[in-house]
Design a protein around this motif. Structure first.
Motif, PDB file in Angstrom:
ATOM      1  N   SER A   1     -20.921   4.610   4.480  1.00  0.00           N
ATOM      2  CA  SER A   1     -22.362   4.468   5.022  1.00  0.00           C
ATOM      3  C   SER A   1     -23.419   3.771   4.467  1.00  0.00           C
TER       4      SER A   1
ATOM      5  N   LEU B   1     -24.232  11.135  -3.809  1.00  0.00           N
ATOM      6  CA  LEU B   1     -23.337  11.381  -2.506  1.00  0.00           C
ATOM      7  C   LEU B   1     -23.067  12.910  -2.561  1.00  0.00           C
TER       8      LEU B   1
ATOM      9  N   GLU C   1     -31.764   5.173   2.801  1.00  0.00           N
ATOM     10  CA  GLU C   1     -31.146   6.363   2.829  1.00  0.00           C
ATOM     11  C   GLU C   1     -31.570   7.576   2.127  1.00  0.00           C
TER      12      GLU C   1
ATOM     13  N   GLN D   1     -20.533   9.297   3.055  1.00  0.00           N
ATOM     14  CA  GLN D   1     -21.836   8.966   2.924  1.00  0.00           C
ATOM     15  C   GLN D   1     -21.620   7.924   2.384  1.00  0.00           C
TER      16      GLN D   1
ATOM     17  N   ARG E   1     -29.301  10.939   3.065  1.00  0.00           N
ATOM     18  CA  ARG E   1     -28.144  10.187   2.884  1.00  0.00           C
ATOM     19  C   ARG E   1     -27.849   9.917   1.691  1.00  0.00           C
TER      20      ARG E   1
END
Length: 468
Positions: free
Chosen positions: A235, A227, A305, A232, A310
């Motif tokens: 999330s 990430l 994702e 992130q 993301r």
């Protein structure tokens, strides 16, 4: 003094009272080499009754006692002071599994059982004891209870407090409290066991416990995801929770610096992904069903994702060997740090939603006062617990930096407190944070804690100078 030593030998046997320097040495030094004390002697009782008799002898002689489990703690809670007056009581010989009640999903074990031994005993009955720590081969259940240990599966199963139903405790008077009840409902007044869990041996010596068991997982999948930011990660946690439900067992965050140390110092480790990223998360799903399609469930969530941008990259384990290899990257961070050298360690908790704020604020404040500070951040992001460890890359610079521990702690802990967090999430206070905690607990709260200590241990002989 010799008469007192002989009294202890009469209780536990000559071989189990250690007085020679060489025999005591391993008990007087913590595993990181940070705390070194000197005990009057080390006593190794073999039963609860022997523990009680040793305690009564110490009370009569006005000798302070230090209970010790596997000596894997990180805050000096099980290490004696340097004055040589304390009797160190090792629980290692209390290592029997007393009973397993598969229908009740409980196991009754003595305090000296290693965590790995309890896990194995449960697995032999096709049950899971879910507490899992890097030190599980040597840490003992009594220590896990006394520090309310957390570990990597708190997200799904809770910490040690949530896994405990009943305790047997030798009180500072030498009396034995029999609270070994395997009940999930017992609404008959104060729940006394919770006073001893997390008390670091200051209120009594835990000698046995009734612990919860769960269905043994038959299938699991582990993912390693890259990430761009800690935001992130938060999330992603929400997305995985929504998409995978209670099968989500662990959700760990690892900074690039933490991974780099493991790759440098731990033989046989390799980077799971081709490109370098600032942050990674390790995700595990597990299920009691043999044919559970965990791979497909997690692929669906992570694929969405990744497609939404993301995630930077992700890999899923295709075998148990690959799952273990991914976990090894997380579990070897502490060992890699030990090899790298001394650092200023923090075990903090903040609300999960505040993790990015903590990392940003602490990082900026530390860089402003200590340029080139190196941060190794990792931990159980699913329950808000971060291990936030700081050092300088050059040994000479690091020595000067370590000397600034108080100033560093003030920056980190003040930010934690401002975010409504805790300066000790799962390691306890011990000697390390005994004074520090007075800045962050109210006078009322500290007064209540001292009142409880006075009620149980009016002579102040049980693990003095720890926690309070």
């Amino acid at each position: 003094m010799q008469a007192f030593i002989e009294q202890l030998r009469a209780i536990v046997g000559d071989a189990h009272v250690l007085t020679a320097d060489a025999d005591r040495a391993a008990y007087e030094l913590d595993w990181r080499g940070r705390y070194k004390g000197r005990a009057l002697c080390v006593v190794r009782p073999g039963s609860t009754e022997e523990v009680a008799a040793v305690v009564r002898a110490c009370v009569a002689a006005k000798r302070p006692m230090v209970p010790q489990g596997g000596n894997t703690g990180l805050v000096g809670g099980g290490v004696p002071h340097a004055d040589g007056d304390e009797v160190l009581i090792s629980l290692a010989r209390l290592n029997r599994v007393r009973a397993i009640d598969a229908a009740n999903n409980t196991i009754t074990v003595e305090a000296g059982c290693t965590l790995a031994a309890v896990q194995a005993a449960a697995a032999a009955e096709e049950r899971l004891f879910p507490l899992s720590l890097a030190s599980e081969g040597s840490c003992q259940i009594g220590g896990n209870l006394s520090t309310n240990a957390g570990g990597v599966q708190v997200l799904r199963y809770g910490n040690t407090r949530e896994l405990s139903l009943g305790l047997e405790v030798v009180l500072p008077s030498g009396e034995i409290w029999q609270g070994l009840r395997g009940l999930r409902k017992d609404n008959t007044g104060y729940d006394l066991k919770h006073l001893f869990i997390g008390a670091e041996g200051t209120l009594g010596i835990i000698t046995a416990a009734v612990l919860k068991l769960f269905p043994l997982p038959r299938s699991r999948v582990v993912a390693w995801a890259a990430l761009a930011s800690a935001e992130q990660a938060i999330s992603l946690l929400a997305a995985v929770r929504s998409g995978c439900g209670e099968r989500l067992t662990a959700f760990e965050i690892i900074s690039r610096q933490a991974l780099a140390m493991v790759l440098q110092h731990i033989p046989g480790t390799t980077d799971p992904l081709q490109d370098v990223a600032p942050w990674y998360v390790l995700i595990e799903l597990s299920d009691p069903a043999v044919e559970a399609d965990l791979q497909g469930v997690l692929e669906t969530v992570l694929g969405a994702e990744l497609e939404a941008g993301r995630l930077l990259d992700v890999v899923l384990s295709a075998s148990e060997a690959q799952a273990l290899a991914l976990w090894a990257l997380r579990e070897n961070i502490s060992e890699a740090q030990r090899i790298e050298g001394v650092s200023i360690k923090h075990d903090v908790a903040v609300p999960v939603s505040s993790i990015p704020d903590f990392l940003q604020q602490a990082g900026a404040a530390l860089q402003a006062q200590f340029p080139d500070v190196r941060c190794v951040a990792f931990g159980h992001v699913g329950d808000g617990n971060l291990h936030y460890n700081l050092s300088k890359p050059v040994a000479g610079d690091n020595a000067a930096f370590i000397a600034q521990t108080e100033a560093v702690n003030r920056i980190v802990h003040d930010i934690v407190a401002a975010l409504g967090g805790s300066i000790s999430a799962e390691h306890g206070l011990g000697q390390l944070k005994r004074e520090e905690i007075t800045r962050y607990k109210s006078a009322l709260e500290l007064g209540l804690m001292r009142s409880i200590k006075e009620a149980f241990d009016p002579a102040g002989l049980m693990n003095p100078g720890k926690l309070l």
